[in-house]
Design a protein around this motif. Structure first.
Motif, PDB file in Angstrom:
ATOM      1  N   VAL A 133      40.340 -11.608  10.910  1.00 46.82           N
ATOM      2  CA  VAL A 133      40.531 -10.343  11.401  1.00 46.82           C
ATOM      3  C   VAL A 133      39.263 -10.351  12.510  1.00 46.82           C
ATOM      4  O   VAL A 133      37.956 -10.686  11.921  1.00 46.82           O
ATOM      5  CB  VAL A 133      40.437  -9.380  10.381  1.00 46.82           C
ATOM      6  N   LYS A 134      39.771  -9.889  13.762  1.00 46.62           N
ATOM      7  CA  LYS A 134      38.552  -9.757  14.705  1.00 46.62           C
ATOM      8  C   LYS A 134      38.445  -8.389  15.065  1.00 46.62           C
ATOM      9  O   LYS A 134      39.517  -7.704  15.012  1.00 46.62           O
ATOM     10  CB  LYS A 134      38.598 -10.726  15.675  1.00 46.62           C
ATOM     11  N   ILE A 135      37.256  -7.832  15.082  1.00 43.06           N
ATOM     12  CA  ILE A 135      37.249  -6.307  15.604  1.00 43.06           C
ATOM     13  C   ILE A 135      36.309  -6.373  16.576  1.00 43.06           C
ATOM     14  O   ILE A 135      35.400  -7.129  17.002  1.00 43.06           O
ATOM     15  CB  ILE A 135      36.539  -5.634  14.202  1.00 43.06           C
ATOM     16  N   SER A 136      36.568  -5.594  17.892  1.00 40.13           N
ATOM     17  CA  SER A 136      36.092  -5.328  19.128  1.00 40.13           C
ATOM     18  C   SER A 136      34.624  -4.933  18.945  1.00 40.13           C
ATOM     19  O   SER A 136      34.415  -4.301  17.887  1.00 40.13           O
ATOM     20  CB  SER A 136      36.806  -4.569  20.013  1.00 40.13           C
ATOM     21  N   PRO A 137      33.787  -5.162  19.601  1.00 39.88           N
ATOM     22  CA  PRO A 137      32.152  -4.572  19.472  1.00 39.88           C
ATOM     23  C   PRO A 137      32.314  -3.153  19.411  1.00 39.88           C
ATOM     24  O   PRO A 137      31.454  -2.755  18.643  1.00 39.88           O
ATOM     25  CB  PRO A 137      31.618  -4.923  20.846  1.00 39.88           C
ATOM     26  N   ASP A 138      32.987  -2.294  19.954  1.00 42.39           N
ATOM     27  CA  ASP A 138      33.024  -0.889  19.776  1.00 42.39           C
ATOM     28  C   ASP A 138      33.996  -0.542  18.630  1.00 42.39           C
ATOM     29  O   ASP A 138      34.146   0.789  18.366  1.00 42.39           O
ATOM     30  CB  ASP A 138      33.463  -0.210  21.200  1.00 42.39           C
ATOM     31  N   LEU A 139      34.403  -1.374  17.638  1.00 43.08           N
ATOM     32  CA  LEU A 139      35.067  -1.072  16.496  1.00 43.08           C
ATOM     33  C   LEU A 139      36.432  -0.391  16.650  1.00 43.08           C
ATOM     34  O   LEU A 139      36.896   0.370  15.800  1.00 43.08           O
ATOM     35  CB  LEU A 139      34.283  -0.324  15.408  1.00 43.08           C
ATOM     36  N   SER A 140      36.943  -0.445  17.914  1.00 40.41           N
ATOM     37  CA  SER A 140      38.230   0.383  18.221  1.00 40.41           C
ATOM     38  C   SER A 140      39.667  -0.365  18.114  1.00 40.41           C
ATOM     39  O   SER A 140      40.448   0.104  18.080  1.00 40.41           O
ATOM     40  CB  SER A 140      38.075   1.076  19.701  1.00 40.41           C
ATOM     41  N   ILE A 141      39.407  -1.666  18.173  1.00 39.14           N
ATOM     42  CA  ILE A 141      40.571  -2.734  18.340  1.00 39.14           C
ATOM     43  C   ILE A 141      40.421  -3.632  17.251  1.00 39.14           C
ATOM     44  O   ILE A 141      39.322  -4.312  17.315  1.00 39.14           O
ATOM     45  CB  ILE A 141      40.683  -3.131  19.616  1.00 39.14           C
ATOM     46  N   CYS A 142      41.208  -3.895  16.243  1.00 45.35           N
ATOM     47  CA  CYS A 142      41.357  -4.822  15.254  1.00 45.35           C
ATOM     48  C   CYS A 142      42.445  -5.759  15.362  1.00 45.35           C
ATOM     49  O   CYS A 142      43.730  -5.407  15.589  1.00 45.35           O
ATOM     50  CB  CYS A 142      41.634  -4.205  13.749  1.00 45.35           C
TER      51      CYS A 142
END
Length: 111
Positions: free
Chosen positions: A38-47
């Motif tokens: 699982v990768k998450i974007s730096p702004d935590l909006s897209i997983c």
């Protein structure tokens, strides 16, 4: 600091998504879905979640079914992590075919 938070949230989402898929696959016998990464974007909006599906012949069909029901998966994820996260990220699913690739390389090396 931000990278540590991303890693913690990635692990949390991976664990919860795997539990969700485990519960859903109990209803369909002979299918196993595991969340490999699982990768998450730096702004935590897209997983972005990578799924390993067994048997791999049904992988594309199952992935399309999961993508159709993304909103239900996101809702259930939100119910599970509502105390840890303020905003539930948008979910994107992809097939992780690294195991098939390794198996193909092993077969080529044996020949």
């Amino acid at each position: 600091m931000q990278e540590t938070r991303q890693n913690r949230i990635s692990r949390l989402l991976q664990k919860e998504l795997s539990l969700i898929f485990q519960g859903q696959t109990r209803q369909t016998h002979g299918v196993m879905i595991s969340v490999t990464r699982v990768k998450i974007s730096p702004d935590l909006s897209i997983c972005t979640a990578y799924l390993s599906i067994f048997p791999s012949e049904k992988g594309e069909e199952i992935l399309q079914n999961i993508q159709k029901n993304t909103s239900q998966v996101r809702y259930e994820l939100g119910q599970r992590v509502r105390n840890q996260l303020r905003i539930i990220p948008e979910l994107r699913f992809f097939i992780d075919d690294s195991l098939d690739y390794l198996e193909k390389i092993d077969d080529l090396l044996k020949k």
